[in-house]
Design a protein around this motif. Structure first.
Motif, PDB file in Angstrom:
ATOM      1  N   GLY A 166      62.978  -8.403  58.040  1.00 52.18           N
ATOM      2  CA  GLY A 166      64.407  -8.377  58.362  1.00 52.18           C
ATOM      3  C   GLY A 166      65.209  -9.433  57.626  1.00 52.18           C
ATOM      4  O   GLY A 166      64.656 -10.291  56.918  1.00 52.18           O
TER       5      GLY A 166
ATOM      6  N   GLN B  99      68.063 -15.022  59.857  1.00 56.16           N
ATOM      7  CA  GLN B  99      68.854 -15.317  61.046  1.00 56.16           C
ATOM      8  C   GLN B  99      69.144 -16.828  61.095  1.00 56.16           C
ATOM      9  O   GLN B  99      68.433 -17.625  60.504  1.00 56.16           O
ATOM     10  CB  GLN B  99      68.092 -14.912  62.316  1.00 56.16           C
TER      11      GLN B  99
ATOM     12  N   LEU C 264      56.420 -11.841  64.691  1.00 57.31           N
ATOM     13  CA  LEU C 264      57.546 -10.915  64.878  1.00 57.31           C
ATOM     14  C   LEU C 264      58.871 -11.622  64.613  1.00 57.31           C
ATOM     15  O   LEU C 264      59.768 -11.066  63.968  1.00 57.31           O
ATOM     16  CB  LEU C 264      57.525 -10.339  66.295  1.00 57.31           C
TER      17      LEU C 264
ATOM     18  N   SER D 293      59.079 -12.336  60.834  1.00 53.91           N
ATOM     19  CA  SER D 293      59.330 -11.102  60.107  1.00 53.91           C
ATOM     20  C   SER D 293      60.762 -10.629  60.301  1.00 53.91           C
ATOM     21  O   SER D 293      61.290  -9.888  59.472  1.00 53.91           O
ATOM     22  CB  SER D 293      58.359 -10.014  60.580  1.00 53.91           C
ATOM     23  N   SER D 294      61.386 -11.074  61.382  1.00 48.83           N
ATOM     24  CA  SER D 294      62.769 -10.684  61.679  1.00 48.83           C
ATOM     25  C   SER D 294      63.778 -11.694  61.156  1.00 48.83           C
ATOM     26  O   SER D 294      64.965 -11.613  61.483  1.00 48.83           O
ATOM     27  CB  SER D 294      62.939 -10.502  63.193  1.00 48.83           C
TER      28      SER D 294
ATOM     29  N   TYR E 189      63.850 -15.151  61.491  1.00 53.01           N
ATOM     30  CA  TYR E 189      64.082 -16.392  62.228  1.00 53.01           C
ATOM     31  C   TYR E 189      63.230 -17.522  61.665  1.00 53.01           C
ATOM     32  O   TYR E 189      62.109 -17.287  61.185  1.00 53.01           O
ATOM     33  CB  TYR E 189      63.737 -16.224  63.712  1.00 53.01           C
TER      34      TYR E 189
ATOM     35  N   ARG F 136      60.374  -0.820  60.513  1.00 56.08           N
ATOM     36  CA  ARG F 136      61.258  -1.937  60.881  1.00 56.08           C
ATOM     37  C   ARG F 136      61.771  -1.792  62.305  1.00 56.08           C
ATOM     38  O   ARG F 136      61.886  -2.774  63.048  1.00 56.08           O
ATOM     39  CB  ARG F 136      62.430  -2.013  59.892  1.00 56.08           C
ATOM     40  N   GLN F 137      62.068  -0.549  62.697  1.00 58.67           N
ATOM     41  CA  GLN F 137      62.548  -0.310  64.051  1.00 58.67           C
ATOM     42  C   GLN F 137      61.474  -0.650  65.081  1.00 58.67           C
ATOM     43  O   GLN F 137      61.765  -1.172  66.158  1.00 58.67           O
ATOM     44  CB  GLN F 137      62.982   1.154  64.202  1.00 58.67           C
TER      45      GLN F 137
ATOM     46  N   VAL G 137      59.197  -2.951  64.738  1.00 58.18           N
ATOM     47  CA  VAL G 137      59.182  -4.417  64.826  1.00 58.18           C
ATOM     48  C   VAL G 137      60.341  -4.906  65.692  1.00 58.18           C
ATOM     49  O   VAL G 137      60.172  -5.798  66.532  1.00 58.18           O
ATOM     50  CB  VAL G 137      59.254  -5.057  63.416  1.00 58.18           C
ATOM     51  N   ASN G 138      61.503  -4.309  65.509  1.00 55.94           N
ATOM     52  CA  ASN G 138      62.675  -4.689  66.314  1.00 55.94           C
ATOM     53  C   ASN G 138      62.403  -4.475  67.803  1.00 55.94           C
ATOM     54  O   ASN G 138      62.707  -5.336  68.634  1.00 55.94           O
ATOM     55  CB  ASN G 138      63.898  -3.859  65.906  1.00 55.94           C
TER      56      ASN G 138
ATOM     57  N   LEU H 156      59.958  -7.003  69.245  1.00 45.23           N
ATOM     58  CA  LEU H 156      60.562  -8.317  69.418  1.00 45.23           C
ATOM     59  C   LEU H 156      61.538  -8.332  70.589  1.00 45.23           C
ATOM     60  O   LEU H 156      61.528  -9.264  71.407  1.00 45.23           O
ATOM     61  CB  LEU H 156      61.286  -8.745  68.138  1.00 45.23           C
ATOM     62  N   GLU H 157      62.354  -7.303  70.693  1.00 44.20           N
ATOM     63  CA  GLU H 157      63.334  -7.232  71.786  1.00 44.20           C
ATOM     64  C   GLU H 157      62.655  -7.243  73.152  1.00 44.20           C
ATOM     65  O   GLU H 157      63.152  -7.827  74.103  1.00 44.20           O
ATOM     66  CB  GLU H 157      64.183  -5.959  71.643  1.00 44.20           C
TER      67      GLU H 157
END
Length: 562
Positions: free
Chosen positions: A104, A107, A141, A144-145, A147, A489-490, A492-493, A496-497
C-alpha cells in the motif's frame, strides 16, 4: 478492486450520482460485479427493473476495455469482465512489481505492535507460539500497508513467578545443568509451584523472596541476572528459527520503579486511592470495570504497576501514534481496566488490545505451573523429524543440508499456518496429528502449489516476459485466478482492518486450491499453441508470486521442490 474502480467510473459517466457500491453475484454465471438500482429507482420513482434496463442501455454506449458484456437481472445490472483484458492488467502488474505487488501507499502514522511477552524462568510453549504468529503478521500487515512500524517485545523478567523459581533453586540447592539451562529453569518453576501447592505454608517464603528481590538483595540480584540470561538466550533461539525480529525490547524490571512513581502521582491526583489492607486501587465500578488493583498491600508490584509506566514509555521514547498489544483473551478485561485508568489520568492515546483465545490440548487447557503444556521445541522437533523422514524417502539423492532446510521450512509452515488459519477469537484445539497433516487447509498444501508452479516454470524456462497472448486466456478457471490475484490488496486491507491474520491464511489456501483446479483441468505446457502456453505460464508465475507475497506476510518461507 482495480476492476471495480473502472466499473464505478462507468456508472458515474452514465449519470449515476452518489454511492456506486458494487456486489459480487453468488454465481459467476450472473456476472463478476453487480450494481443494485433500488436507490436510483426510488429517486426517479420508476420501477427498479425498468431503471436497471435504462441504465444498461446508457452503459452499452460507453466504452470500457475490461467489460465484455452487461446484462440485467431484475433490479441488478450485472457486469461480465473480459478475461483477456483483465488478465493483461493483473498479470502485467504482478510480474512488474514482484515482491512489491500488494504493497500500500505510505501512511503518516507510526505504530507499535507489542507481542510475544514471554516470562523468563518459564518455558516457551505453543500458547506463546500463537502470540508470536499473530503479532508478527500484524507487524507485516501494517508495514505492507505503508505504516512505519516498531515491533516490540515485553519480557516478564521479575514478579512472583521469578521469585518462586529463585526461592526453589536456593532452598533446595538445585544443581545447574551444563546445557539446556532455559528448559531447566522452566522445570524448576513447575516444581516450585507443585511444592507450594502441596505445602501452602511455603508460599510466605516465596513472597519474602520477591520482597527481597525488589528491595535489591545482592545475592538474589546476582542469581536473577544470571538465570534471566538463560531464558533470554532460549527465547532468541526460537525467534531466530521463526524469523522474527524485534525493534524494541522492554523489561518489567525497567518499568517497575517508574510504575511505582506513577502510582504515587495517581494517589496525589485522587485517580487512585488506598484500599483496605493498604493496597492501592482505582475504583472503576461506574464504568463497569470493577476495582483495579495496581499495587499490593506489602508494597510489591503487580503487572498493572509496570504496565502503567510501559504505556507512557512507549509514546514518549518512540513518538508513536498508536500502541497495539497482542494478549491472551483472559487478559482482555485487565487491559480495559488499564486503558481506562490511563484515560482517567489524562493519558489520551490510541491504545488497542488484540486478544486471542488460548490453545488447548485435546484433553483440556494448558497451565505452565503444572507442566501440562506442549513445549515449542517439543512440537517443532516432532514435526521436523516426521517431515525429514518423508523427504528422505522421496528424495534419497538430495544432499542432507537441502533435506534439512526443506524439512524445517515445511515443518514451520505446518505449525504457523495451523495457528494462523483460525481467527484470533477462536480457541485452537491443537492436535499433533493435525499439525503433521499435509492435506487440506494446511501450510504444506499451499507450499506444494508453489513447488508445483516452480516445476512448471523450470521445465518451460519461463523468462517472466509476456507482451501479448493474454486474450487467449478465456477459461472460467483462468478468470477466477485473475480476479483473485487482483483482489490481494483488498485481502490485506480486510485483514488489517479486522486485526485478523486468518484472512490472509484463507486467501493463500483459496488461491492455491484455485490454481490446482485450473491445473487439473487445463494443460500449461501442452496447451493448443505456443502463445497460449506462454499466457498460462505468465498466469502461473503470477500465482506463484502472489502466493509468495501472501505467505511472506505470514512469515512462511516457500520451498523450490517437495
Amino acid at each position: 478492486m482495480q476492476f471495480a474502480g473502472e466499473i464505478k467510473k462507468l456508472l458515474q459517466k452514465a449519470g449515476v450520482k452518489g454511492e456506486t457500491d458494487l456486489s459480487i453475484p453468488p454465481n459467476p454465471a450472473m456476472g463478476d460485479f453487480a450494481f443494485a438500482c433500488f436507490n436510483l429507482a426510488k429517486e426517479s420513482g420508476a420501477n427498479p427493473k425498468a431503471t436497471a434496463e435504462s441504465l444498461r442501455v446508457k452503459l452499452e454506449n460507453l466504452k470500457s476495455g475490461i467489460v465484455e458484456k452487461i446484462e440485467v437481472a431484475g433490479p441488478y445490472v450485472n457486469f461480465f469482465l473480459d478475461t483477456g483484458a483483465i488478465a493483461k492488467l493483473a498479470i502485467s502488474d504482478v510480474l512488474k512489481k514482484g515482491k512489491k505487488f500488494g504493497v500500500g501507499e505510505k501512511q503518516k502514522e507510526k505504530v507499535m505492535v507489542e507481542y510475544s511477552q514471554p516470562n523468563t524462568h518459564k518455558e516457551f510453549h505453543i500458547g506463546h507460539f500463537r502470540n508470536v504468529c499473530i503479532g508478527s503478521v500484524l507487524v507485516n500487515l501494517f508495514r505492507s500497508s505503508g505504516y512505519k512500524v516498531i515491533s516490540a517485545n515485553y519480557i516478564g523478567d521479575i514478579g512472583a513467578h521469578v521469585a518462586k523459581c529463585l526461592w526453589y533453586i536456593k532452598k533446595y540447592q538445585k544443581i545447574v545443568p551444563p546445557t539446556n539451562k532455559g528448559e531447566w529453569l522452566g522445570q524448576m518453576y513447575v516444581e516450585a509451584s507443585r511444592a507450594i501447592e502441596e505445602n501452602p505454608e511455603l508460599k510466605s517464603e516465596a513472597q519474602e523472596t520477591q520482597q527481597k528481590l525488589e528491595a535489591g538483595d545482592k545475592e538474589l540480584i546476582k542469581l536473577w541476572k544470571e538465570t534471566k540470561q538463560w531464558s533470554l538466550q532460549e527465547f532468541k533461539k526460537i525467534y531466530d528459527l521463526l524469523d522474527v525480529k524485534f525493534d524494541a525490547w522492554f523489561y518489567e524490571s525497567e518499568v517497575e520503579k517508574p510504575g511505582k512513581n506513577m502510582i504515587g502521582e495517581l494517589l496525589k491526583s485522587a485517580v487512585a486511592k488506598t484500599g483496605e489492607g493498604g493496597a492501592v486501587i482505582v475504583d472503576l465500578k461506574e464504568f463497569g470495570l470493577e476495582t483495579f488493583l495496581i499495587l499490593k498491600s506489602d508494597g510489591t508490584s503487580l503487572y498493572a504497576t509496570k504496565d502503567l509506566a510501559l504505556a507512557k514509555l512507549k509514546f514518549e521514547k518512540y513518538k508513536i501514534d498508536k500502541s497495539i498489544v497482542v494478549v491472551d483473551s483472559r487478559q482482555s478485561f485487565y487491559f480495559k481496566q488499564l486503558f481506562k485508568t490511563l484515560e482517567l489520568a489524562g493519558w489520551k492515546k490510541d491504545l488497542k488490545c488484540v486478544a486471542y483465545e488460548f490453545v488447548r490440548l485435546p484433553e483440556g487447557a494448558m497451565a505452565s505451573r503444572t507442566g501440562n503444556v506442549v513445549l515449542f521445541w517439543e512440537l517443532y522437533h516432532d514435526v521436523f523429524v516426521s517431515v525429514l523422514k518423508e523427504i528422505k524417502s522421496r528424495h534419497a539423492n538430495w544432499k542432507l543440508k537441502i533435506i534439512e532446510k526443506t524439512a524445517s521450512r515445511i515443518a514451520l509452515s505446518a505449525m504457523k499456518f495451523d495457528m494462523l488459519k483460525h481467527a484470533a477469537d477462536k480457541v485452537v484445539i491443537f492436535d499433533k496429528k493435525s499439525a503433521l497433516s499435509f492435506d487440506g487447509f494446511t501450510g504444506p498444501y499451499v507450499l506444494y502449489a508453489v513447488a508445483r508452479i516452480n516445476s512448471i516454470l523450470k521445465k518451460a524456462r519461463f523468462k517472466g516476459i509476456l507482451k501479448e497472448g493474454y486474450e487467449l486466456l478465456s477459461a472460467p478457471e483462468e478468470k477466477r485466478l485473475v480476479l483473485m490475484l487482483a483482489n490481494f490488496r483488498q485481502v490485506v486491507n480486510e485483514a488489517l482492518e479486522q486485526y485478523n491474520p486468518s484472512t490472509v491464511a484463507r486467501y493463500c489456501f483459496d488461491l492455491a486450491q484455485q490454481f490446482n483446479d485450473f491445473y487439473n483441468k487445463h494443460s500449461v505446457l501442452k496447451a493448443d499453441n505456443k502463445n497460449l502456453i506462454k499466457a498460462r505460464l505468465a498466469l502461473s508465475a503470477s500465482v506463484k508470486q502472489v502466493l509468495e507475497n501472501a505467505l511472506s506476510l505470514l512469515i512462511i518461507e516457500t520451498v523450490e521442490e517437495m
